[in-house]
Design an enzyme around this catalytic site. Structure first.
Site, PDB file in Angstrom:
ATOM      1  N   ASP A  85       0.836  -1.205   0.000  1.00  0.00           N
ATOM      2  CA  ASP A  85       0.000   0.000   0.000  1.00  0.00           C
ATOM      3  C   ASP A  85       0.868   1.251   0.000  1.00  0.00           C
ATOM      4  O   ASP A  85       2.073   1.201   0.285  1.00  0.00           O
ATOM      5  CB  ASP A  85      -0.909  -0.007   1.236  1.00  0.00           C
ATOM      6  CG  ASP A  85      -2.123   0.898   1.075  1.00  0.00           C
ATOM      7  OD1 ASP A  85      -2.258   1.557   0.014  1.00  0.00           O
ATOM      8  OD2 ASP A  85      -2.944   0.958   2.007  1.00  0.00           O
ATOM      9  N   LYS A  86       0.214   2.357  -0.295  1.00  0.00           N
ATOM     10  CA  LYS A  86       0.852   3.686  -0.295  1.00  0.00           C
ATOM     11  C   LYS A  86      -0.043   4.638   0.469  1.00  0.00           C
ATOM     12  O   LYS A  86      -1.269   4.491   0.460  1.00  0.00           O
ATOM     13  CB  LYS A  86       0.991   4.181  -1.751  1.00  0.00           C
ATOM     14  CG  LYS A  86       1.627   5.537  -1.863  1.00  0.00           C
ATOM     15  CD  LYS A  86       1.047   6.395  -2.990  1.00  0.00           C
ATOM     16  CE  LYS A  86      -0.337   6.866  -2.753  1.00  0.00           C
ATOM     17  NZ  LYS A  86      -0.648   8.270  -3.137  1.00  0.00           N
ATOM     18  N   HIS A  87       0.565   5.611   1.140  1.00  0.00           N
ATOM     19  CA  HIS A  87      -0.245   6.653   1.777  1.00  0.00           C
ATOM     20  C   HIS A  87       0.386   8.002   1.465  1.00  0.00           C
ATOM     21  O   HIS A  87       1.604   8.149   1.516  1.00  0.00           O
ATOM     22  CB  HIS A  87      -0.290   6.441   3.295  1.00  0.00           C
ATOM     23  CG  HIS A  87      -1.166   7.431   3.997  1.00  0.00           C
ATOM     24  ND1 HIS A  87      -2.523   7.240   4.157  1.00  0.00           N
ATOM     25  CD2 HIS A  87      -0.887   8.637   4.539  1.00  0.00           C
ATOM     26  CE1 HIS A  87      -3.034   8.274   4.787  1.00  0.00           C
ATOM     27  NE2 HIS A  87      -2.068   9.142   5.032  1.00  0.00           N
ATOM     28  N   SER A  88      -0.461   8.968   1.150  1.00  0.00           N
ATOM     29  CA  SER A  88       0.041  10.326   0.923  1.00  0.00           C
ATOM     30  C   SER A  88      -0.464  11.224   2.032  1.00  0.00           C
ATOM     31  O   SER A  88      -1.591  11.050   2.511  1.00  0.00           O
ATOM     32  CB  SER A  88      -0.465  10.822  -0.435  1.00  0.00           C
ATOM     33  OG  SER A  88      -0.469  12.228  -0.466  1.00  0.00           O
ATOM     34  N   THR A 125      -9.024  10.670  -2.337  1.00  0.00           N
ATOM     35  CA  THR A 125      -9.143   9.656  -3.388  1.00  0.00           C
ATOM     36  C   THR A 125     -10.573   9.097  -3.490  1.00  0.00           C
ATOM     37  O   THR A 125     -11.062   8.815  -4.589  1.00  0.00           O
ATOM     38  CB  THR A 125      -8.124   8.526  -3.110  1.00  0.00           C
ATOM     39  OG1 THR A 125      -6.829   9.126  -3.077  1.00  0.00           O
ATOM     40  CG2 THR A 125      -8.141   7.467  -4.178  1.00  0.00           C
ATOM     41  N   ARG A 173      -9.116  16.263  16.825  1.00  0.00           N
ATOM     42  CA  ARG A 173      -7.966  17.085  16.415  1.00  0.00           C
ATOM     43  C   ARG A 173      -8.353  18.083  15.333  1.00  0.00           C
ATOM     44  O   ARG A 173      -7.895  19.223  15.321  1.00  0.00           O
ATOM     45  CB  ARG A 173      -6.840  16.179  15.891  1.00  0.00           C
ATOM     46  CG  ARG A 173      -6.159  15.378  16.996  1.00  0.00           C
ATOM     47  CD  ARG A 173      -5.298  14.270  16.392  1.00  0.00           C
ATOM     48  NE  ARG A 173      -4.293  14.773  15.493  1.00  0.00           N
ATOM     49  CZ  ARG A 173      -3.855  14.139  14.407  1.00  0.00           C
ATOM     50  NH1 ARG A 173      -4.329  12.940  14.097  1.00  0.00           N
ATOM     51  NH2 ARG A 173      -2.935  14.672  13.641  1.00  0.00           N
ATOM     52  N   SER A 188      -1.595   8.250  13.675  1.00  0.00           N
ATOM     53  CA  SER A 188      -2.847   8.215  12.915  1.00  0.00           C
ATOM     54  C   SER A 188      -2.666   7.450  11.603  1.00  0.00           C
ATOM     55  O   SER A 188      -3.422   6.535  11.279  1.00  0.00           O
ATOM     56  CB  SER A 188      -3.289   9.667  12.654  1.00  0.00           C
ATOM     57  OG  SER A 188      -4.353   9.707  11.757  1.00  0.00           O
ATOM     58  N   LYS A 192      -3.740   3.031  10.988  1.00  0.00           N
ATOM     59  CA  LYS A 192      -4.709   2.565   9.976  1.00  0.00           C
ATOM     60  C   LYS A 192      -4.059   1.562   9.026  1.00  0.00           C
ATOM     61  O   LYS A 192      -4.677   0.570   8.634  1.00  0.00           O
ATOM     62  CB  LYS A 192      -5.251   3.769   9.193  1.00  0.00           C
ATOM     63  CG  LYS A 192      -6.262   4.583  10.007  1.00  0.00           C
ATOM     64  CD  LYS A 192      -6.748   5.810   9.274  1.00  0.00           C
ATOM     65  CE  LYS A 192      -5.693   6.872   9.207  1.00  0.00           C
ATOM     66  NZ  LYS A 192      -6.134   8.250   9.259  1.00  0.00           N
ATOM     67  N   LYS A 193      -2.813   1.823   8.645  1.00  0.00           N
ATOM     68  CA  LYS A 193      -2.152   0.917   7.699  1.00  0.00           C
ATOM     69  C   LYS A 193      -1.811  -0.420   8.364  1.00  0.00           C
ATOM     70  O   LYS A 193      -1.927  -1.482   7.752  1.00  0.00           O
ATOM     71  CB  LYS A 193      -0.888   1.575   7.133  1.00  0.00           C
ATOM     72  CG  LYS A 193      -1.195   2.799   6.279  1.00  0.00           C
ATOM     73  CD  LYS A 193      -2.072   2.436   5.092  1.00  0.00           C
ATOM     74  CE  LYS A 193      -2.522   3.645   4.307  1.00  0.00           C
ATOM     75  NZ  LYS A 193      -3.501   3.321   3.261  1.00  0.00           N
TER      76      LYS A 193
END
Ligand code: URA
Length: 450
Positions: A85-88, A125, A173, A188, A192-193
């Site tokens: 996976d990827k996260h931005s 997304t 937050r 955070s 999740k990942k």
């Protein structure tokens, strides 16, 4: 037991102390089971933002948040490859997820990408994919698995059972000016990942005037913290810093970005900066996932997946499986906006600076993002043909094209776009696009954050 009372935990951090794992666990249990009030959680978040957390505290917070809900395990799912996976961290015109998922799938990875919605001036997304009529971002577990089997990638929303403590803390937050804290952002994102059960992760830490981290120093600190905490959680992870001082690609806005992604995948137009950032992230992920022997090989494989049309086919299969158009590469059935106007440059010159955040906010004001939680987004609005830094323009030439619901909002956006561009007589130096995360960030994750 008194040391785990909310007021004690808050006091210790307020005074600059270190929280024990038991105290952090008590906080996360309090978030998950509502035994801490919103004001107590907000007070601790503010104390963490101001006082920081050391690496051990950040790891403990990440682990506790990961286990606050369901932790997915793909081992019995008999998937065709490693789960990647990827996260931005979020930007303007950032459609890399729409490209990376299918490319990595075409190279042998499996990408169950749990994505989010727009936040502030940045796009999300899920909002982009929902521009495709019928596309479901909340498939059943069976449909998710089926999509992963036929397409190798599924870009969907996280269920409420994934990291519920983060869900609650993030909402608190968001309204208490405590988003910009390196340990809180790290916990955070990674909780999740980790809860999504991925076996390797690449992180795209955006830096620039269209990102939450506006300076290289802030972005490096966040990238370094993310890598350290992922390592402590035994999650292979690389963080890259990528430029967000201009729109990535040429569009910003949900349907417009999906159309750009389709053109990119099918080879019609590949904006060079978008190609570079996408290949860099894909290459790191393929290497981490054991699907390539070197970064060069990984990059070649990613490019081959694009050139052969294999990535485009993966995207089309994913969209069809999740209820979107059955032949999205030919007929995406994307909505468009009623009014389209070019924004003419007032003078001639080189584009020397772009206020990227202002462009993101212009898209939000057009209806492409939310001004309040729960607002509906208008998928067809946004900006296309956005010029990049260094472009040369003549007076009257278009800086961008505004897509709006009506003439009044089109004119307001046009004024914002014109004001966001700075023109000068001298061409600026070519901006950097991708950097590795700095190896020399300090051991404590500072109070200031992004
Ligand atoms: N993205 C997240 O998921 N969490 C944060 O805190 C910031 C960005």
């Amino acid at each position: 037991m008194t040391e785990a009372l909310p007021q004690e935990v808050i006091r210790i951090k307020r005074d600059g102390g270190r929280l024990s794992r038991a105290q952090i666990d008590a906080f996360v249990r309090g978030l998950t089971h509502d035994t801490w009030s919103d004001s107590q959680a907000a007070a601790l978040a503010m104390a963490i933002l101001l006082r920081g957390m050391d690496p051990a505290e950040t790891v403990a917070l990440t682990e506790a948040m990961t286990h606050s809900g369901e932790v997915l395990d793909w081992r019995d799912a008999r998937l065709a490859g490693p789960v990647l996976d990827k996260h931005s961290t979020g930007g303007v015109g950032d459609k890399v997820s729409l490209l990376l998922g299918p490319i990595v799938a075409a190279c042998g990875g499996v990408v169950p990408m749990l994505s989010g919605r727009g936040l502030g001036h940045t796009g999300g997304t899920l909002d982009k994919l929902e521009a495709l009529p019928g596309y479901s971002v909340t498939p059943s577990r069976d449909l998710l698995l089926q999509t992963l089997r036929v397409a190798g990638c599924a870009i969907v929303g996280a269920s409420e059972r994934i990291a519920p403590a983060d869900r609650r803390l993030y909402a608190i937050r968001d309204v208490t000016a405590t988003v910009e804290s390196v340990p809180l952002i790290t916990a955070s994102i990674l909780s999740k990942k980790l809860a999504a059960g991925v076996s390797a992760l690449v992180l795209d830490v955006k830096v620039g005037n269209g990102a939450f981290c506006t300076t290289l120093a802030q972005a490096s600190e966040l990238a370094d913290c993310l890598e350290q905490v992922a390592q402590a959680a035994h999650l292979p992870c690389v963080a890259l810093l990528t430029d967000m001082n201009q729109v990535l690609g040429t569009t910003a806005g949900n349907a417009l970005e999906v159309r750009e992604a389709i053109h990119f995948l099918s080879g019609k137009v590949r904006e060079p900066r978008l190609l570079e950032v996408t290949l860099a992230l894909c290459a790191q992920l393929l290497l981490l996932g054991g699907l390539a022997a070197s970064l060069d090989d990984a990059r070649r494989a990613a490019m081959q997946a694009l050139e052969s049309g294999a990535a485009a086919q993966r995207f089309a299969r994913m969209v069809a499986a999740l209820g979107g158009p059955s032949d999205v590469l030919r007929d995406a059935r994307l909505p468009s906006a009623e009014v389209q106007i070019d924004v003419a440059a007032a003078g001639a010159g080189f584009v020397t600076a772009i206020d990227t955040r202002a462009l993101g906010l212009a898209v939000v004001a057009l209806g492409g993002g939310r001004q309040r939680p729960g607002d509906a987004v208008h998928p067809g609005v946004g900006l296309s043909q956005v010029l990049s830094l260094g472009a040369m323009v003549d007076a009257g030439q278009a800086l961008a094209c505004v897509h709006a619901l009506d003439a009044a909002s089109a004119q307001a956006a046009a004024r914002a776009v014109r004001a966001a561009f700075t023109l000068g007589a001298v061409a600026p130096a070519a901006p950097w696009l991708v950097r590795a995360c700095s190896p020399d960030a300090g051991p404590t994750h500072s109070a200031t954050g992004c």
